[in-house]
Write an enzyme that holds these catalytic residues in place. Structure first.
Site, PDB file in Angstrom:
ATOM      1  N   ASP A 128     -20.505  20.348  56.171  1.00 36.41           N
ATOM      2  CA  ASP A 128     -19.146  20.670  56.628  1.00 36.41           C
ATOM      3  C   ASP A 128     -18.472  21.584  55.601  1.00 36.41           C
ATOM      4  OD1 ASP A 128     -17.050  19.114  58.797  1.00 36.41           O
ATOM      5  OD2 ASP A 128     -16.161  20.295  57.169  1.00 36.41           O
TER       6      ASP A 128
ATOM      7  N   ASN B  48     -15.364  12.833  67.028  1.00 34.71           N
ATOM      8  CA  ASN B  48     -13.976  12.997  67.453  1.00 34.71           C
ATOM      9  C   ASN B  48     -13.979  13.613  68.857  1.00 34.71           C
ATOM     10  OD1 ASN B  48     -12.964  12.074  64.975  1.00 34.71           O
ATOM     11  ND2 ASN B  48     -13.202  14.098  64.056  1.00 34.71           N
TER      12      ASN B  48
ATOM     13  N   VAL C  66     -13.273  21.440  67.096  1.00 34.33           N
ATOM     14  CA  VAL C  66     -14.304  22.401  67.534  1.00 34.33           C
ATOM     15  C   VAL C  66     -14.931  21.866  68.822  1.00 34.33           C
ATOM     16  CG1 VAL C  66     -16.456  23.561  66.947  1.00 34.33           C
ATOM     17  CG2 VAL C  66     -14.775  23.108  65.150  1.00 34.33           C
TER      18      VAL C  66
ATOM     19  N   HIS D 212     -20.296  17.294  68.071  1.00 32.41           N
ATOM     20  CA  HIS D 212     -20.857  17.171  66.723  1.00 32.41           C
ATOM     21  C   HIS D 212     -20.634  15.761  66.229  1.00 32.41           C
ATOM     22  CE1 HIS D 212     -16.756  18.798  66.640  1.00 32.41           C
ATOM     23  NE2 HIS D 212     -16.571  18.097  65.534  1.00 32.41           N
TER      24      HIS D 212
ATOM     25  N   HIS E 227     -20.200  13.709  62.790  1.00 28.84           N
ATOM     26  CA  HIS E 227     -19.975  13.792  61.348  1.00 28.84           C
ATOM     27  C   HIS E 227     -20.824  12.719  60.674  1.00 28.84           C
ATOM     28  CE1 HIS E 227     -16.098  16.177  61.489  1.00 28.84           C
ATOM     29  NE2 HIS E 227     -16.081  15.678  62.711  1.00 28.84           N
TER      30      HIS E 227
HETATM   31  P1  AMP Z   1     -13.714  17.978  64.414  1.00 30.55           P
HETATM   32  O1  AMP Z   1     -12.338  17.985  63.824  1.00 30.55           O
HETATM   33  O2  AMP Z   1     -14.277  16.606  64.631  1.00 30.55           O
HETATM   34  O3  AMP Z   1     -13.802  18.858  65.644  1.00 30.55           O
HETATM   35  O4  AMP Z   1     -14.662  18.587  63.292  1.00 30.55           O
HETATM   36  C1  AMP Z   1     -14.889  19.936  63.144  1.00 30.55           C
HETATM   37  C2  AMP Z   1     -15.428  20.108  61.766  1.00 30.55           C
HETATM   38  O5  AMP Z   1     -16.005  21.401  61.660  1.00 30.55           O
HETATM   39  C3  AMP Z   1     -14.411  19.997  60.638  1.00 30.55           C
HETATM   40  O6  AMP Z   1     -14.763  18.925  59.768  1.00 30.55           O
HETATM   41  C4  AMP Z   1     -14.479  21.351  59.945  1.00 30.55           C
HETATM   42  O7  AMP Z   1     -14.305  21.262  58.549  1.00 30.55           O
HETATM   43  C5  AMP Z   1     -15.864  21.808  60.335  1.00 30.55           C
HETATM   44  N1  AMP Z   1     -16.057  23.249  60.303  1.00 30.55           N
HETATM   45  C6  AMP Z   1     -15.240  24.192  60.824  1.00 30.55           C
HETATM   46  N2  AMP Z   1     -15.752  25.424  60.614  1.00 30.55           N
HETATM   47  C7  AMP Z   1     -16.930  25.225  59.953  1.00 30.55           C
HETATM   48  C8  AMP Z   1     -17.937  26.119  59.443  1.00 30.55           C
HETATM   49  N3  AMP Z   1     -17.836  27.459  59.583  1.00 30.55           N
HETATM   50  N4  AMP Z   1     -18.988  25.574  58.798  1.00 30.55           N
HETATM   51  C9  AMP Z   1     -19.092  24.244  58.644  1.00 30.55           C
HETATM   52  N5  AMP Z   1     -18.180  23.362  59.102  1.00 30.55           N
HETATM   53  C10 AMP Z   1     -17.118  23.849  59.751  1.00 30.55           C
END
Ligand code: AMP
Length: 114
Positions: free
Chosen positions: A30, A87, A96, A100, A102
């Site tokens: 992340d 999430n 996003v 995914h 975590h």
């Molecule tokens: P969520 O809030 O559960 O949708 O998690 C999305 C995650 O994607 C967050 O923890 C961000 O820090 C992570 N994230 C966003 N952009 C990137 C990236 N370019 N590379 C790696 N992680 C990312």
């Protein structure tokens, strides 16, 4: 349809530190870690979120979870423990729209989350 952020990472169009990959899933660190180890593992097929998953995704989702556990073990998180988080939607904190999981570890995590 344009690619999601995580599809772009899988396509190497956006850099990331990839820790595991096979034909179905991709795991990478992340960009904004919330624990000493914070990895995201995603299906390469862009299911937007778990609420949109279907019966036909059964095998893929099982594979995703088993690989999450394997990645955690490879990161040396198995003995002390770790947390898997999905999430979903606005109240779930999803930012996003590409499913995914975590993988968080390396410190004691509080419960419940805020
Ligand atoms: P969520 O809030 O559960 O949708 O998690 C999305 C995650 O994607 C967050 O923890 C961000 O820090 C992570 N994230 C966003 N952009 C990137 C990236 N370019 N590379 C790696 N992680 C990312």
């Amino acid at each position: 349809m344009s690619k999601t952020l995580f599809e772009k990472i899988a396509a190497r169009e956006i850099p990331a530190e990839i820790v595991y990959e096979d034909d179905k899933v991709l795991a990478f660190r992340d960009i904004n870690p919330q624990a000493p180890t914070h990895i995201l593992i995603v299906p390469k097929m862009p299911i937007p979120r778990i609420a949109e998953a279907e019966a036909g995704d059964n095998e893929l989702l099982g594979h995703l979870l088993l690989k999450a556990a394997e990645v955690a073990e490879n990161e040396d998180l198995k003995s002390d423990g770790y947390r898997l988080v999905i999430n979903n939607g606005r109240n779930g904190g999803e930012s996003v729209p590409h499913l995914h999981v975590h993988i968080l570890g390396g410190r004691a995590l509080k419960w419940p989350p805020g």
